[in-house]
Design an enzyme around this catalytic site. Sequence first.
Site, PDB file in Angstrom:
ATOM      1  N   THR A 185       0.823  -1.213   0.000  1.00  0.00           N
ATOM      2  CA  THR A 185       0.000   0.000   0.000  1.00  0.00           C
ATOM      3  C   THR A 185       0.853   1.257   0.000  1.00  0.00           C
ATOM      4  OG1 THR A 185      -1.601  -1.273   1.273  1.00  0.00           O
ATOM      5  CG2 THR A 185      -1.986   1.086   1.118  1.00  0.00           C
ATOM      6  N   TYR A 209       4.012 -12.497   4.412  1.00  0.00           N
ATOM      7  CA  TYR A 209       2.894 -11.804   3.765  1.00  0.00           C
ATOM      8  C   TYR A 209       2.470 -12.617   2.550  1.00  0.00           C
ATOM      9  CZ  TYR A 209       0.501  -7.872   1.367  1.00  0.00           C
ATOM     10  OH  TYR A 209      -0.400  -7.058   0.713  1.00  0.00           O
ATOM     11  N   LYS A 221       0.531 -12.378   7.532  1.00  0.00           N
ATOM     12  CA  LYS A 221      -0.515 -11.519   6.986  1.00  0.00           C
ATOM     13  C   LYS A 221      -1.151 -12.282   5.823  1.00  0.00           C
ATOM     14  CE  LYS A 221      -1.444  -7.110   4.666  1.00  0.00           C
ATOM     15  NZ  LYS A 221      -0.862  -5.882   4.070  1.00  0.00           N
ATOM     16  N   VAL A 259      -4.304  -6.154   9.259  1.00  0.00           N
ATOM     17  CA  VAL A 259      -3.461  -5.092   8.709  1.00  0.00           C
ATOM     18  C   VAL A 259      -4.296  -4.471   7.603  1.00  0.00           C
ATOM     19  CG1 VAL A 259      -1.283  -4.465   7.627  1.00  0.00           C
ATOM     20  CG2 VAL A 259      -1.349  -6.354   9.273  1.00  0.00           C
TER      21      VAL A 259
END
Length: 290
Positions: A46, A134, A163, A204
């Site tokens: 992001t 992730y 994540k 998250v």
Amino acid sequence: MKLGHCMTALITPMTESGEVDLTALSNLVEKLIAEGCDGFVVCGTTAEASALTREEKQQVLRCVLKQSDRRVCVWMGCGTNNTAETLDLIRWVNTEPVDGIMLVCPYYVRPSQQGLYAHFAACARVSEKPLMLYNVPKRSGVALSAETVIRLAQDYPQIRALKQACHDMEMVRAILMANDQVQILSGEDGYFLEGLREGISGIVSVAGHCVMGMIVKIWEDYQYGVENTELDQCLKQVSNQIFKVSSPSDIKAMLALQGWCTDVVRLPLVPLDPTEKQALHDFMQQHALL
């Protein structure tokens, strides 16, 4: 290990000329902490990490560390598709006062499960910080298997979190059944409540930039045995809206409409076009986000 429950995957605000806007970043950190955010992941997807220089990543991390001032946890994204480069980033972050390091699956090259294991094992041998893997198949082109995560966490105890940015609850169940010391956080806002039912530890969030209060309320209610399905539906709608184009173009546009930053993104991303912006504006008005 210091890990939040309602964390934000921070954007990197930019000026109209395309430079990193540290003032806007500081203001955004303060806003989110005031709304109940208890942790940040900086320089992740992001944040447009692949378009940031090493110097810019250092500026962003140090700005967030200074503004948050140990009130919440701060995790740093170090993952790339080049193992040597990733190890170099980890060695640098070892010297910074962060709470942990997030490592995305190597994108574009699509390694096998053994390749993923070898990559993350090399990272674990170098890291002096707790690690969060992730798993984001849509972006990386490859998915971690439950077996690989379980094996890595068993062999390298500093691998403490995952994540999970894909809707695979069977994988979540398998990991937690094998190793309940691994904390799993949702990487998809739309599946937050569903993930809580399966035992995840938190989120998250991208949507949290604009609706952190909603996320905190869902989390807090669940701790008291209440499934806030009404807010969960609202969060799903916001999540669908902010991923209509390409993150973080949508969330930056939302924040720009709220006055927190510009909607500038770096190529190959582009801002929303006028039609998309109008649709976003109408959505935000309809949901009392303006």
